[in-house]
Scaffold this motif. Structure first.
Motif, PDB file in Angstrom:
ATOM      1  N   TYR A   7     -18.133  13.060  45.832  1.00 52.36           N
ATOM      2  CA  TYR A   7     -18.964  14.052  46.313  1.00 52.36           C
ATOM      3  C   TYR A   7     -18.626  15.473  46.295  1.00 52.36           C
ATOM      4  N   ASP A   8     -19.440  15.931  44.993  1.00 53.39           N
ATOM      5  CA  ASP A   8     -19.116  17.293  44.751  1.00 53.39           C
ATOM      6  C   ASP A   8     -20.208  17.956  44.042  1.00 53.39           C
ATOM      7  N   MET A   9     -20.384  19.339  44.456  1.00 45.86           N
ATOM      8  CA  MET A   9     -21.292  20.195  44.032  1.00 45.86           C
ATOM      9  C   MET A   9     -20.511  21.125  43.196  1.00 45.86           C
ATOM     10  N   THR A  10     -21.209  21.592  41.966  1.00 37.81           N
ATOM     11  CA  THR A  10     -20.649  22.837  41.414  1.00 37.81           C
ATOM     12  C   THR A  10     -21.744  24.009  41.361  1.00 37.81           C
ATOM     13  N   ILE A  11     -21.349  25.164  42.068  1.00 38.14           N
ATOM     14  CA  ILE A  11     -22.286  26.262  42.237  1.00 38.14           C
ATOM     15  C   ILE A  11     -21.793  27.286  41.568  1.00 38.14           C
TER      16      ILE A  11
END
Length: 127
Positions: A7-11
């Motif tokens: 679970y990973d978001m790159t913002i």
């Protein structure tokens, strides 16, 4: 898929000073920010809510919490980037924003996607 899902978001963020909406004589400085949210995990996840901490050059803190972003709660598939633009007003020509998005993955796992601190600055306000 082998093993546990990630679970990973790159913002990433792009900012812009809006001179046409600003009035420095009234301590009104308008900024736009464009957010790019890349699902760098391996399971779809929905952005449910946001939490922002906005600090102006005088140290005045505004906290903003609410559902979704710009009226949407997007479902972001793996390797897909969701982009939106919003804005804020400051009483000073320089400030910062940071925060997080509350996310829920397709398997019902909830997690926070942190938004690293970024600067809002009127051009030439910083040397």
């Amino acid at each position: 898929m082998s093993g546990s899902p990630t679970y990973d978001m790159t913002i990433t963020v792009d900012t812009r000073y809006l001179s046409e909406q600003s009035d420095p004589s009234a301590n009104r400085y308008a900024f736009a920010y464009t957010i790019h949210i890349l699902n760098s995990g391996d399971i779809p996840a929905q952005l449910l809510d946001r939490h922002w901490k906005i600090i102006d050059g005088n140290g005045k803190v505004q906290e903003v919490k609410g559902p979704g972003v710009i009226g949407e709660q997007p479902l972001i598939a793996p390797a897909v980037t969701y982009t939106y633009t919003s804005g804020c007003l400051l009483e000073t020509p320089v400030g910062t924003m940071e925060g997080s998005y509350g996310m829920r993955a397709a398997d019902d796992h909830s997690f926070q996607a942190p938004i690293e601190l970024f600067r809002l600055a009127k051009p030439n306000a910083l040397n």
